[in-house]
Each structure stands twice: as structure tokens, then as C-alpha cells.
Scaffold this active site. Structure first.
Site, PDB file in Angstrom:
ATOM      1  N   PHE A 144       0.860  -1.190   0.000  1.00 20.19           N
ATOM      2  CA  PHE A 144       0.000   0.000   0.000  1.00 20.19           C
ATOM      3  C   PHE A 144       0.889   1.230   0.000  1.00 20.19           C
ATOM      4  CE2 PHE A 144      -2.260   3.618   1.627  1.00 20.19           C
ATOM      5  CZ  PHE A 144      -3.415   3.590   0.874  1.00 20.19           C
ATOM      6  N   ASP A 231       9.276   3.136   2.032  1.00 20.40           N
ATOM      7  CA  ASP A 231       8.063   3.902   2.309  1.00 20.40           C
ATOM      8  C   ASP A 231       7.764   3.737   3.801  1.00 20.40           C
ATOM      9  OD1 ASP A 231       5.529   4.910   2.737  1.00 20.40           O
ATOM     10  OD2 ASP A 231       4.639   3.997   0.963  1.00 20.40           O
ATOM     11  N   LYS A 273       2.300  11.293   7.074  1.00 15.22           N
ATOM     12  CA  LYS A 273       1.512  11.077   8.286  1.00 15.22           C
ATOM     13  C   LYS A 273       2.086  11.787   9.524  1.00 15.22           C
ATOM     14  CE  LYS A 273      -1.164   7.258   6.598  1.00 15.22           C
ATOM     15  NZ  LYS A 273      -0.820   6.153   5.721  1.00 15.22           N
TER      16      LYS A 273
HETATM   17  C1  LIG Z   1      -1.013   6.208   4.240  1.00 11.97           C
HETATM   18  C2  LIG Z   1       0.100   5.683   3.410  1.00 11.97           C
HETATM   19  C3  LIG Z   1       0.450   6.274   2.178  1.00 11.97           C
HETATM   20  C4  LIG Z   1      -0.362   7.359   1.548  1.00 11.97           C
HETATM   21  O1  LIG Z   1      -0.449   8.522   2.305  1.00 11.97           O
HETATM   22  P1  LIG Z   1      -1.617   9.578   1.993  1.00 11.97           P
HETATM   23  O2  LIG Z   1      -1.258  10.756   2.854  1.00 11.97           O
HETATM   24  O3  LIG Z   1      -2.904   8.943   2.376  1.00 11.97           O
HETATM   25  O4  LIG Z   1      -1.552   9.888   0.541  1.00 11.97           O
HETATM   26  C5  LIG Z   1       1.562   5.786   1.517  1.00 11.97           C
HETATM   27  N1  LIG Z   1       2.271   4.761   2.018  1.00 11.97           N
HETATM   28  C6  LIG Z   1       1.956   4.158   3.176  1.00 11.97           C
HETATM   29  C7  LIG Z   1       2.808   3.037   3.676  1.00 11.97           C
HETATM   30  C8  LIG Z   1       0.850   4.589   3.910  1.00 11.97           C
HETATM   31  O5  LIG Z   1       0.532   3.968   5.044  1.00 11.97           O
END
Ligand SMILES: *Cc1c(COP(=O)(O)O)cnc(C)c1O
Length: 425
Positions: A144, A231, A273
Site C-alpha cells: 500500500f 516507504d 503522516k
Molecule cells: C497512508 C500511506 C500512504 C499514503 O499517504 P496519503 O497521505 O494517504 O496519501 C503511503 N504509504 C503508506 C505506507 C501509507 O501507510
């Protein structure tokens, strides 16, 4: 004065006037402080989602909100057409904090992932020497990384991608937690530019890879001249008990311990985040000069990226993580939480397993992925004053704010225990 609206009325408004791209639990929140949120009827809850780990520092942290309000009254947005007096100090702070030469500021996690993909491709053509338009990026099953067209192009979640094509080419998907598969993909393809990976797969259900996987992946990438792209939008910023999940068992809890033998330095680090403590959309891509310098003026940007409010909020949010030792706290409470969950699991058939690291954990409910059991359990938890949400089917993620103390955690454990014991399918 307008009459205050009830939860039911507010839910109806969202249902009627908002696109139906989410399926929220039926609770309407109006206030948050620390580890708690309150609904419009005044009922208090423990927040066990933390806005998908954006609110690691707790709701409405006074230091973060203070920085935001002060800057909002002074200067909010200049665009990058001009310099502003908050961006440079933030860039110095954040690069030193995480140990990289440079940062590229964006707003949302998905934008930061997109930025990392663009940066990786440009580096591949201009430094690695891959011929134009041939670059491949390796990604993992059940990843994700966000919701843009390119990102859903390499998702294997049919719900996320169905009927959003045509998709962006240039991605190779391999099993997660399988370094042999990575080695094969690197050997069998000539034009691999990068390997994009979550050090723990959060959305997939808090899937923690075997120890050594991340180290091995980085080693294979390095040997192949391929960028290792982490990520850490969800796992970063102290959530898993260290500053970053790639810190592994390094318990510096402060800034990256570059010489720790468990720290695996990504070539590109993606954050979002909790870099703002949930106060404001802030994301960041970090890399050293040899990579970041391939981006020249006009080649990438964002109107809001690097705005002064975001810069001040991010500095405050990262200071809170360091000053309040949130990584240590997450690490310590995580051990207690999993021990308590295992104790509960021993005496129930409803839950099969708990897994996670730090305060990013999940329980596996003993039912099929299609069943409503996990959802219904979350509804029951809500009734008992604790908010959590299933990730996929039968998996419930538990990710409270990292400012929680042990006594609060134990109160949450008893809410979970009572809910499980009373639950009728
Ligand atoms: C939440 C998330 C994203 C995307 O972030 P948004 O601010 O919702 O665009 C990307 N990678 C990971 C691992 C996430 O948990």
C-alpha cells in the site's frame, strides 16, 4: 444559535453530500486530546487508530498546534516562486534528524511516493544509464503506497485498482518478505532502477517481515546498483519503537544511529503522516545529493509543498517525538501490549494471533476474510470506548497515539479483553 446536530444527522449529511469512497465506523468525533477523542454526544474514546498513525504525538498536541497557529497568523503560503523564512531551517532540521543530505517537501504520502518514483526514474536515466523509458521499479505483493493512478497501477488490491486503468507501466511485483524473489527479479531484468518497499506492511495487516529481510534487500539492491526506497509513511516517526522501522532493533529512539549495526539506510526515504503529528498534511522525500541533485528547477514541484506552516508544524512534531521519547515509549508499551494480547488469546477462540512491532500491532480474528466478525468486534469495541478498524477482512490494527502511558494502555487492554469475552458472533 443553530441546534447542535446529532451523530445520526451528521452521518446522513456525509452520506447524502459526500462521495462514498469510505465506509466509516458510525462514530462522529468532534474533539481530541492526547490519546482520547470525544464524539458529538460527549462520549469519550481511546483512539486506537491514530488516523492511520498520523497522530503519533497525540491529538492536538499543544506544542504542534501552537507552532501551527503562530505561523498561520504570520504567513501561510508563498509558493516556491519565492523563498520563505521557515523552509530552510526546517530542511536543515529534518535532514540532520534523519541523516540525509537533502529533502524534497510535499504534502501527502501518495505525493511523496510519486516524488520518489520520479526521482528514482530520473536517477536511473541520468546516473545509472538506463535507456529512456525502460526503467523498472520492483514492488511487493499486498503493498500500500497511496491512491494515485500510478500507485494503484502496481497494487494487487482489486478494489483499489479495478476500472481505474489504463495503468502506468514500469513496475515488477514480487512476493513480500522473499529476498530470493528479489534477487531473481534483479538478475532477470536489466533495467531495474529501484526497489520500493514498506519495512512493515501496515495496510496489508501489519505484516512484519522476517528479521534480516530488510538488511538483505538493501544488500541485494546495493550490489545491483539499484535504489532501495523505503516507504515509512506509516511505520516511521517512532511508531514501531524506533525512529524508523529500518532502524530495526536500534533503540536510539532519538535520531538515526547511523553506526548502529541494525540500521539499514534507504537510498530514498519516504515520510508522511506523523511528520506533522496529524495537524497538517506534510510529507517528505529524503535522499543524499548523488540522487536528489538529478532534480533541477521546473522538473517537479507542489504549490503547497514546503509552505511555512508545514515547515513549522513538522519541526514541532519531530521535536515532540524526540523530547517525549516516543520511540522508547512505543517500544516498551508494545512489548506489554503483545504480551497482554497473547494472554487474552490463550483464553479465547475469537482471536488467533497478535503481531506487530512497537505500537503498530494487529490481531487476527478467527474467521474468514469475507466475514463481518472483525467489523462487528470493532463496533463492540466502540461501544466500550475504544476505536479501531479492520484493515483487511479479519485483521484489526491497533495503533494508539505514542503518548499513551502504561496505565492507559492497561485500561485499553481491559476494554479489549472485556469486549472479546462478551462478544457473540
Ligand atoms: C497512508 C500511506 C500512504 C499514503 O499517504 P496519503 O497521505 O494517504 O496519501 C503511503 N504509504 C503508506 C505506507 C501509507 O501507510
Amino acid at each position: 444559535m443553530m441546534e447542535k446536530m446529532t451523530s445520526g444527522q451528521l452521518i446522513d449529511l456525509e452520506d447524502k453530500y459526500g462521495a462514498h469512497n469510505y465506509h466509516p465506523l458510525e462514530v462522529v468525533l468532534e474533539r481530541g486530546e492526547g490519546v482520547h477523542v470525544w464524539d458529538v454526544e460527549g462520549k469519550k474514546y481511546y483512539d486506537f487508530l491514530s488516523a492511520y498513525s498520523a497522530v503519533n504525538q497525540g491529538h492536538c498536541h499543544p506544542k504542534i498546534v501552537g507552532a501551527m497557529v503562530d505561523q498561520a497568523k504570520t504567513l501561510t503560503l508563498t509558493s516556491r516562486a519565492f523563498y520563505n523564512d521557515a523552509l530552510g531551517p526546517y530542511e536543515k532540521f529534518v535532514t540532520e534528524y534523519f541523516g540525509f543530505d537533502k529533502v524534497l517537501p510535499m504534502n501527502t504520502g501518495a505525493e511523496a511516493v510519486e516524488t520518489a518514483i520520479k526521482l528514482c526514474r530520473k536517477w536511473a536515466y541520468e546516473v545509472k544509464g538506463i535507456s529512456e523509458d525502460a526503467a523498472q521499479i520492483i514492488v511487493c505483493d499486498n503493498n500500500f503506497h497511496g491512491r494515485t493512478t500510478t500507485i494503484v497501477s502496481f497494487s494487487n488490491d482489486a478494489v483499489a485498482s479495478k476500472n481505474f486503468g489504463p495503468f502506468t507501466p514500469g513496475f515488477i511485483r514480487i512476493p513480500y518478505n522473499d529476498s530470493d524473489a528479489l534477487e531473481r527479479a534483479l538478475n532477470e531484468n536489466d533495467n531495474v532502477a529501484g526497489f520500493l518497499v514498506e519495512p512493515i506492511q501496515g495496510e496489508a495487516g501489519v505484516f512484519v517481515p522476517d528479521s534480516g529481510y530488510i538488511e538483505k534487500a538493501k544488500e541485494l539492491c546495493a550490489a545491483n546498483g539499484t535504489l532501495f526506497i523505503a516507504d515509512e509513511v506509516q511505520t516511521g516517526i517512532a511508531r514501531t519503537g524506533s525512529l524508523l522501522a529500518v532502524c530495526g532493533d536500534c533503540n536510539c529512539g532519538n535520531t538515526c544511529e547511523k553506526d548502529s549495526n541494525t540500521y539499514v539506510k534507504p537510498d530514498i526515504l519516504i515520510l508522511g503522516k506523523a511528520i506533522s503529528g496529524g495537524a497538517y498534511p506534510v510529507s517528505a522525500v529524503l535522499a543524499d545529493d548523488s540522487i536528489m541533485n538529478v532534480i533541477k528547477p521546473g522538473q517537479h514541484g507542489s504549490t503547497f509543498g514546503g509552505n511555512p506552516v508545514a515547515a513549522k508544524v513538522a519541526v514541532a512534531a519531530l521535536e515532540v517525538v524526540r523530547d517525549e521519547k516516543l520511540a522508547e515509549n512505543a517500544r516498551r508499551l508494545g512489548v506489554i501490549f503483545r504480551k497482554e494480547m497473547n494472554r487474552i488469546i490463550d483464553s479465547t477462540d475469537l482471536v488467533l494471533k497478535v503481531r506487530g512491532r512497537g505500537l503498530l500491532n494487529a490481531i487476527i480474528v478467527n474467521d474468514t476474510e469475507e466475514s463481518e466478525t472483525a467489523w462487528n468486534l470493532c463496533v463492540a469495541l466502540k461501544e466500550n470506548g475504544l476505536l479501531a478498524k479492520p484493515t483487511h477482512g479479519n485483521i484489526i490494527r491497533f495503533a494508539p497515539p505514542l503518548v499513551m502511558n502504561e496505565q492507559q494502555l492497561m485500561e485499553c487492554v481491559s476494554i479489549i479483553e472485556k469486549t472479546i469475552n462478551e462478544f457473540k458472533q
